[in-house]
Design an enzyme around this catalytic site. Structure first.
Site, PDB file in Angstrom:
ATOM      1  N   GLU A   1      -8.306  -5.231   4.910  1.00  0.00           N
ATOM      2  CA  GLU A   1      -8.089  -4.899   3.502  1.00  0.00           C
ATOM      3  C   GLU A   1      -6.885  -5.640   2.914  1.00  0.00           C
ATOM      4  OE1 GLU A   1      -8.738  -0.788   4.932  1.00  0.00           O
ATOM      5  OE2 GLU A   1      -9.367  -0.382   2.884  1.00  0.00           O
TER       6      GLU A   1
ATOM      7  N   ASN B   1     -14.455  -0.199  17.316  1.00  0.00           N
ATOM      8  CA  ASN B   1     -14.068   0.047  18.713  1.00  0.00           C
ATOM      9  C   ASN B   1     -14.984   0.958  19.510  1.00  0.00           C
ATOM     10  OD1 ASN B   1     -11.433  -1.382  18.792  1.00  0.00           O
ATOM     11  ND2 ASN B   1     -10.973   0.033  17.123  1.00  0.00           N
TER      12      ASN B   1
ATOM     13  N   GLY C   1     -10.923   8.163   7.550  1.00  0.00           N
ATOM     14  CA  GLY C   1     -11.821   8.351   6.415  1.00  0.00           C
ATOM     15  C   GLY C   1     -13.046   7.475   6.692  1.00  0.00           C
TER      16      GLY C   1
ATOM     17  N   HIS D   1     -12.782   2.873  -0.620  1.00  0.00           N
ATOM     18  CA  HIS D   1     -12.812   1.851   0.442  1.00  0.00           C
ATOM     19  C   HIS D   1     -13.470   0.563  -0.073  1.00  0.00           C
ATOM     20  CE1 HIS D   1     -13.047   5.158   3.806  1.00  0.00           C
ATOM     21  NE2 HIS D   1     -11.783   4.800   3.629  1.00  0.00           N
TER      22      HIS D   1
ATOM     23  N   ASP E   1      -9.634  12.139  16.767  1.00  0.00           N
ATOM     24  CA  ASP E   1      -9.605  10.796  17.331  1.00  0.00           C
ATOM     25  C   ASP E   1     -10.851  10.593  18.194  1.00  0.00           C
ATOM     26  OD1 ASP E   1      -9.108   8.469  18.916  1.00  0.00           O
ATOM     27  OD2 ASP E   1      -7.003   8.634  18.351  1.00  0.00           O
TER      28      ASP E   1
ATOM     29  N   ARG F   1     -12.381  15.424   7.068  1.00  0.00           N
ATOM     30  CA  ARG F   1     -13.138  15.845   5.879  1.00  0.00           C
ATOM     31  C   ARG F   1     -14.574  16.185   6.263  1.00  0.00           C
ATOM     32  NH1 ARG F   1     -11.317  10.677   3.228  1.00  0.00           N
ATOM     33  NH2 ARG F   1      -9.235  11.101   2.443  1.00  0.00           N
TER      34      ARG F   1
ATOM     35  N   ARG G   1      -2.407  -2.008  -3.638  1.00  0.00           N
ATOM     36  CA  ARG G   1      -3.627  -1.211  -3.485  1.00  0.00           C
ATOM     37  C   ARG G   1      -3.513  -0.013  -4.431  1.00  0.00           C
ATOM     38  NH1 ARG G   1      -5.160   3.183   0.912  1.00  0.00           N
ATOM     39  NH2 ARG G   1      -7.340   3.397   0.348  1.00  0.00           N
TER      40      ARG G   1
ATOM     41  N   LEU H   1     -16.071   3.117   9.259  1.00  0.00           N
ATOM     42  CA  LEU H   1     -15.819   4.345  10.012  1.00  0.00           C
ATOM     43  C   LEU H   1     -14.390   4.341  10.537  1.00  0.00           C
ATOM     44  CD1 LEU H   1     -19.154   4.301  12.099  1.00  0.00           C
ATOM     45  CD2 LEU H   1     -18.783   5.263   9.819  1.00  0.00           C
TER      46      LEU H   1
ATOM     47  N   ASN I   1       0.890  -1.165   0.000  1.00  0.00           N
ATOM     48  CA  ASN I   1       0.000   0.000   0.000  1.00  0.00           C
ATOM     49  C   ASN I   1       0.931   1.218   0.000  1.00  0.00           C
ATOM     50  OD1 ASN I   1      -1.807   2.029   0.501  1.00  0.00           O
ATOM     51  ND2 ASN I   1      -2.774   1.041   2.257  1.00  0.00           N
TER      52      ASN I   1
HETATM   53  P1  ADP Z   1      -7.697   4.923   8.677  1.00  0.00           P
HETATM   54  O1  ADP Z   1      -7.344   3.567   8.119  1.00  0.00           O
HETATM   55  O2  ADP Z   1      -8.774   5.641   7.943  1.00  0.00           O
HETATM   56  O3  ADP Z   1      -6.534   5.784   9.034  1.00  0.00           O
HETATM   57  P2  ADP Z   1      -8.636   3.423  11.004  1.00  0.00           P
HETATM   58  O4  ADP Z   1      -9.653   2.516  10.445  1.00  0.00           O
HETATM   59  O5  ADP Z   1      -7.365   2.847  11.504  1.00  0.00           O
HETATM   60  O6  ADP Z   1      -8.381   4.674  10.079  1.00  0.00           O
HETATM   61  O7  ADP Z   1      -9.345   4.231  12.211  1.00  0.00           O
HETATM   62  C1  ADP Z   1      -8.632   5.202  12.917  1.00  0.00           C
HETATM   63  C2  ADP Z   1      -9.586   5.869  13.889  1.00  0.00           C
HETATM   64  O8  ADP Z   1     -10.220   4.896  14.716  1.00  0.00           O
HETATM   65  C3  ADP Z   1      -8.885   6.801  14.889  1.00  0.00           C
HETATM   66  O9  ADP Z   1      -8.759   8.086  14.361  1.00  0.00           O
HETATM   67  C4  ADP Z   1      -9.817   6.769  16.069  1.00  0.00           C
HETATM   68  O10 ADP Z   1     -10.734   7.836  15.932  1.00  0.00           O
HETATM   69  C5  ADP Z   1     -10.591   5.496  15.937  1.00  0.00           C
HETATM   70  N1  ADP Z   1     -10.339   4.549  17.031  1.00  0.00           N
HETATM   71  C6  ADP Z   1      -9.363   3.655  17.150  1.00  0.00           C
HETATM   72  N2  ADP Z   1      -9.472   2.964  18.296  1.00  0.00           N
HETATM   73  C7  ADP Z   1     -10.558   3.458  18.938  1.00  0.00           C
HETATM   74  C8  ADP Z   1     -11.217   3.169  20.179  1.00  0.00           C
HETATM   75  N3  ADP Z   1     -10.755   2.234  21.015  1.00  0.00           N
HETATM   76  N4  ADP Z   1     -12.325   3.884  20.474  1.00  0.00           N
HETATM   77  C9  ADP Z   1     -12.793   4.828  19.645  1.00  0.00           C
HETATM   78  N5  ADP Z   1     -12.229   5.139  18.461  1.00  0.00           N
HETATM   79  C10 ADP Z   1     -11.131   4.466  18.125  1.00  0.00           C
END
Ligand code: ADP
Length: 418
Positions: A390, A340, A218, A186, A288, A247, A97, A215, A12
């Site tokens: 993925e 999560n 992105g 996605h 976050d 975004r 990817r 979620l 990736n």
């Molecule tokens: P990407 O691949 O789009 O960068 P991810 O699927 O890894 O993102 O998701 C990242 C987001 O998941 C973080 O920005 C955070 O908001 C959220 N996240 C991760 N762990 C937790 C958790 N334990 N509780 C709430 N949100 C979480």
């Protein structure tokens, strides 16, 4: 006897990073995972974790990674150190990817010159991603010219969207001249999660209708009817749709005219505002969800509003896709937030009992890496948490293609370019 080639290296490639995983598709196991980041900077760094048994765990090296070629050479050296070198006869292919495949790529595709040219042609609609993906493919080709390189497109799963879902209601000639339409992203995750959700229900994907809510930082939603995507929330670019980490998602396009004419912002500044400084971060300063939830618990009003705006949009899409699908069998939450954040899942379906949606409070708070149902027994619609993967999906699609290509030796299978 030559061992059967069952390994797939998944790459990736971003503009300054390369994430990778080596998988063995004989049993879908991971042999090594890693990341090269800040390529070209003094602080460039490679973190490599071998997952095969043997001595040593995570290894790091810092500095000296000048470009993508140096990055992939460093990855190859780390893999060789673990006895997993790229020259191994067990390596079947490298799966890449690729973010934007436009309309031409509806399936994973073995890369040749025509495929490279088409990915290049799509750079204007994916200026940040496709150039980095191309660099990754070209570098891998130089390292292993004899090996199949397979492009797996983020847009491919969405090419089944009917025209009425993919078209923007703008002047057709202008739209066609500039290839302006909804592509969606996605897709690898939506494909994987919708299939896993069908498995969780004990059904064939062709028998179930699923709303997938991916979620992460992105975020996107998709409506999947009998295994085929019929609508998704991202559009020409990943900016459309849900509220995301940085975004805005859906917005009146006239906001952009206003920002230019009245606020005097340049197009680049507006682009940066909507892609990098909006969404959750724009609303409350944090993107976050863990931090936002912590602040909400402490009574922080800005964090509360950001959370409520995020949930309101999510609910609108659940409602919209319920209407698009007519019958919904399952809603699946996935990616960092979806997997999560129990509070997000609870809030997203709260008040939607009339649509058959509910979560069981106890089930919703169970933590697990496995797909799981969180709705009460007997609920009309199954609400589930289905962790995405993925890399496994890219490896699976890559391996399926090269295995088939090997068996058939049919040039027609070498590319699905229309
Ligand atoms: P990407 O691949 O789009 O960068 P991810 O699927 O890894 O993102 O998701 C990242 C987001 O998941 C973080 O920005 C955070 O908001 C959220 N996240 C991760 N762990 C937790 C958790 N334990 N509780 C709430 N949100 C979480």
């Amino acid at each position: 006897m030559t061992p059967r080639a069952t390994r797939v290296l998944v790459l990736n490639s971003g503009s300054s990073s390369v994430k990778y995983q080596l998988l063995d598709m004989a049993d879908s196991s991971r042999l090594a995972v890693g990341l090269v980041e800040r390529i070209g900077e003094e602080s460039s760094r490679l973190v490599h974790t071998p997952l095969v048994s043997g001595p040593g765990g995570k290894r790091e090296r810092t500095g000296g990674i000048a470009d993508h070629t140096a990055a992939l050479e460093a990855v190859a050296a780390e893999l060789a150190h673990d006895g997993l070198g790229l020259d191994s006869p067990e390596l079947a292919a490298i799966g890449h990817r690729v973010v934007h495949g436009g309309l031409k790529f509806s399936a994973p595709t073995v890369v040749d010159d025509a495929v490279l040219a088409e990915i290049e042609r799509l750079v204007p609609v994916a200026p940040l991603h496709n150039p980095a993906n191309l660099t990754g493919i070209r570098t891998a080709q130089r390292l292993r010219p004899d090996l199949p390189q397979v492009a797996v497109f983020d847009t491919a799963f969405h090419t089944t969207m009917p025209e009425h879902a993919a078209r923007y209601a703008i002047d057709t000639a202008t739209a066609d001249a500039h290839r302006i339409r909804r592509y969606g992203f996605h897709g690898t995750s939506h494909a994987y999660v919708s299939r896993r959700t069908a498995e969780l229900l004990g059904k064939d994907p062709s028998e179930v209708n699923v709303i997938v809510l991916h979620l992460g930082n992105g975020a996107s939603a998709s409506a999947v009817e009998g295994g085929r995507c019929v609508d998704t929330s991202m559009g020409l670019t990943p900016l459309e749709g849900l509220v995301m980490g940085t975004r805005s998602g859906d917005i009146d396009p006239a906001v952009t005219f206003h920002l230019k004419r009245v606020a005097g912002m340049s197009v680049d500044e507006i682009d940066e505002l909507l892609n990098k400084k909006s969404g959750l971060v724009g609303l409350c300063g944090d993107n976050d969800m863990r931090e936002i939830r912590r602040r909400v618990e402490e009574g922080d009003e800005r964090a509360r509003l950001a959370f409520d705006v995020y949930i309101h949009r999510l609910k609108k899409y659940i409602g919209a896709y319920t209407a698009v699908l007519g019958r919904v069998d399952a809603v699946a939450f996935t990616a960092g937030v979806g997997e999560n954040a129990a509070a997000v899942r609870e809030a997203a379906v709260a008040g939607l009992e009339n649509l058959g949606l509910a979560v069981d409070a106890e089930r919703n708070t169970v933590r697990s890496d496995e797909p799981r149902v969180i709705s009460p027994d007997g609920a009309r619609v199954v609400v589930a948490v289905v962790p995405t993967d993925e890399e496994l999906e890219i490896a699976r699609q890559t391996f399926a293609l090269v295995e088939r290509t090997d068996d058939d030796a049919s040039p027609a299978l070498r590319t699905s370019i229309a």
